[in-house]
Design an enzyme around this catalytic site. Structure first.
Site, short mmCIF file in Angstrom:
data_model
loop_
_atom_site.label_atom_id
_atom_site.label_comp_id
_atom_site.label_asym_id
_atom_site.label_seq_id
_atom_site.Cartn_x
_atom_site.Cartn_y
_atom_site.Cartn_z
N ASN A 184 46.64 46.67 43.66
CA ASN A 184 47.05 45.31 43.31
C ASN A 184 47.57 44.56 44.52
O ASN A 184 48.24 45.12 45.38
CB ASN A 184 48.13 45.34 42.23
CG ASN A 184 47.62 45.98 40.95
OD1 ASN A 184 46.41 46.15 40.79
ND2 ASN A 184 48.51 46.34 40.05
N ASP A 193 49.37 41.71 43.96
CA ASP A 193 50.24 40.71 43.30
C ASP A 193 51.72 40.78 43.70
O ASP A 193 52.52 39.96 43.24
CB ASP A 193 50.10 40.80 41.78
CG ASP A 193 50.43 42.19 41.23
OD1 ASP A 193 51.26 42.91 41.82
OD2 ASP A 193 49.86 42.57 40.17
N HIS A 253 44.43 47.26 48.96
CA HIS A 253 43.57 46.07 48.95
C HIS A 253 44.27 44.85 49.53
O HIS A 253 43.84 43.73 49.32
CB HIS A 253 43.07 45.78 47.52
CG HIS A 253 42.09 46.81 47.04
ND1 HIS A 253 41.70 46.95 45.72
CD2 HIS A 253 41.39 47.78 47.70
CE1 HIS A 253 40.84 47.94 45.60
NE2 HIS A 253 40.64 48.46 46.78
N THR A 265 43.99 51.26 35.68
CA THR A 265 42.83 50.97 36.52
C THR A 265 41.57 51.50 35.83
O THR A 265 41.59 52.58 35.22
CB THR A 265 42.97 51.54 37.96
OG1 THR A 265 41.76 51.32 38.67
CG2 THR A 265 43.35 52.99 37.99
P1 OAD Z 1 40.19 46.41 36.11
O1 OAD Z 1 40.28 45.05 35.52
O2 OAD Z 1 38.85 46.92 36.51
O3 OAD Z 1 40.78 47.49 35.09
C1 OAD Z 1 42.01 47.31 34.44
C2 OAD Z 1 42.24 48.50 33.53
O4 OAD Z 1 43.53 48.37 32.98
C3 OAD Z 1 41.25 48.62 32.37
O5 OAD Z 1 40.80 49.96 32.26
C4 OAD Z 1 42.10 48.23 31.13
O6 OAD Z 1 41.73 48.96 29.97
C5 OAD Z 1 43.48 48.63 31.58
N1 OAD Z 1 44.57 47.84 30.99
C6 OAD Z 1 44.59 46.53 30.67
N2 OAD Z 1 45.78 46.15 30.20
C7 OAD Z 1 46.56 47.27 30.22
C8 OAD Z 1 47.93 47.54 29.86
N3 OAD Z 1 48.74 46.60 29.39
N4 OAD Z 1 48.37 48.81 30.01
C9 OAD Z 1 47.56 49.79 30.49
N5 OAD Z 1 46.28 49.59 30.84
C10 OAD Z 1 45.79 48.35 30.72
O7 OAD Z 1 41.21 46.45 37.35
P2 OAD Z 1 41.29 47.50 38.55
O8 OAD Z 1 40.91 48.87 38.12
O9 OAD Z 1 42.61 47.30 39.20
O10 OAD Z 1 39.35 45.01 44.10
O11 OAD Z 1 40.17 46.94 39.52
C11 OAD Z 1 39.97 47.62 40.73
C12 OAD Z 1 39.56 46.66 41.80
O12 OAD Z 1 38.43 45.88 41.36
C13 OAD Z 1 40.58 45.58 42.14
O13 OAD Z 1 41.60 46.02 43.02
C14 OAD Z 1 39.73 44.54 42.80
C15 OAD Z 1 38.57 44.51 41.83
O14 OAD Z 1 37.36 44.13 42.31
C16 OAD Z 1 39.31 44.16 45.14
O15 OAD Z 1 39.59 42.98 45.02
C17 OAD Z 1 38.88 44.77 46.44
#
Ligand code: OAD
Length: 274
Positions: A96, A98, A116, A216
């Site tokens: 993140n 943020d 990142h 994630t």
């Molecule tokens: P994603 O949006 O791909 O995944 C978020 C995950 O969090 C999903 O599996 C959801 O089910 C889960 N989720 C959502 N709300 C939740 C909650 N309240 N509690 C627990 N889980 C929850 O985001 P990332 O995996 O962070 O990269 O994405 C990885 C990377 O893809 C980011 O860092 C970014 C993006 O492209 C770059 O910008 C280089």
């Protein structure tokens, strides 16, 4: 009598941990990328083609992040690292940008490794010097209107590497670095670029006794490969997420639900067992 050694707990977080702070995840129904074509805002090509659009996008993200507050999951991780420091060495790797982990880290124990990059930093395109910078150069309507946000804390704002916008030169409304008089860019890993701090991250993941992935989707590498790396090296693996992720066969403990509730519960049970 042998000396007691701390257990090493390594945590990997993604956008899901900040969802309850009101920030969009990437791949959900309101996914951030849905409003912007990825290649228009988060690549070097995009920046070279239309740097104002890119800075508008990151100004928007700075404003949104500054308006969000760390939630119970961010706070629980920070408290755990501090309160359990005589039982656990806690390492936090986050995808993140943020700044919520840093803002929750009131005891200064977590020191998150933000692979990142981070929204509160800006980098010189010439010499790659990194500055603290929490200005939104454009407002939410896309108008040029530099405004300080609360992403940097008081120490960062007081540091020599904090960019005060009124001391900067601008070209086409875009900030120019004080060091090389070159354009400044967000200190964020764009698509096609290498994640940061990998040389530090890999040995940490390899020595984990407990590896916990939180919020994630497990589809973006190299972060998506850390679970397997930890497992191969003997870690107990835990996944806290709303849904199962592709690495299901490598997960010892799957805790389904919202991070805001489940992270505190998990850390409490870990504290009791220590
Ligand atoms: P994603 O949006 O791909 O995944 C978020 C995950 O969090 C999903 O599996 C959801 O089910 C889960 N989720 C959502 N709300 C939740 C909650 N309240 N509690 C627990 N889980 C929850 O985001 P990332 O995996 O962070 O990269 O994405 C990885 C990377 O893809 C980011 O860092 C970014 C993006 O492209 C770059 O910008 C280089």
């Amino acid at each position: 009598m042998g000396l007691k050694t701390n257990k090493i707990i390594v945590i990997l977080t993604g956008a899901g941990i900040s969802a309850e702070s009101g920030l969009n995840t990437f791949r959900g129904p309101d996914g951030l990328w849905e409003n912007h074509r990825l290649e228009d805002v988060a690549t070097m090509d995009a920046y070279l083609k239309d740097p104002q659009l890119v800075w508008r996008f990151y100004s928007m993200r700075r404003i949104q992040a500054a308006n969000a507050d760390p939630n119970a999951a961010h706070k629980a991780l920070a408290s755990f690292a501090f309160e359990q420091s005589s039982h656990f060495d806690t390492y936090l790797i986050s995808q993140n940008v943020d700044v919520l982990h840093q803002r929750a880290d009131i005891h200064n124990r977590l020191d998150p490794i933000c692979m990142h990059g981070s929204l509160h930093q800006t980098r010189c395109m010439g010499c790659e010097a990194v500055y603290f910078d929490d200005y939104a150069y454009f407002d939410l309507s896309g108008n040029y209107a530099p405004q300080e946000t609360t992403l940097c804390n008081a120490d960062q704002k007081a540091s020599a590497s904090y960019l005060h916008h009124y001391k900067l030169e601008y070209r086409n409304f875009l900030p120019i670095s004080p060091c090389c008089k070159q354009p400044l860019r967000p200190h964020i890993v764009w698509f096609g670029e290498h994640p940061m701090y990998m040389e530090k991250i890999i040995p940490i993941v390899q020595k984990a006794n407990i590896f916990v992935t939180i919020g994630t989707s497990g589809v973006v590498y190299p972060a998506a490969g850390f679970l397997e790396m930890a497992k191969i090296n003997g870690a107990h693996t835990v996944c806290i997420n709303q849904e199962m992720i592709p690495q299901s066969s490598l997960i010892d403990e799957f805790i389904q639900g919202n991070a805001g509730e489940k992270v505190s519960e998990f850390l409490e049970s870990l504290s009791k067992s220590s």
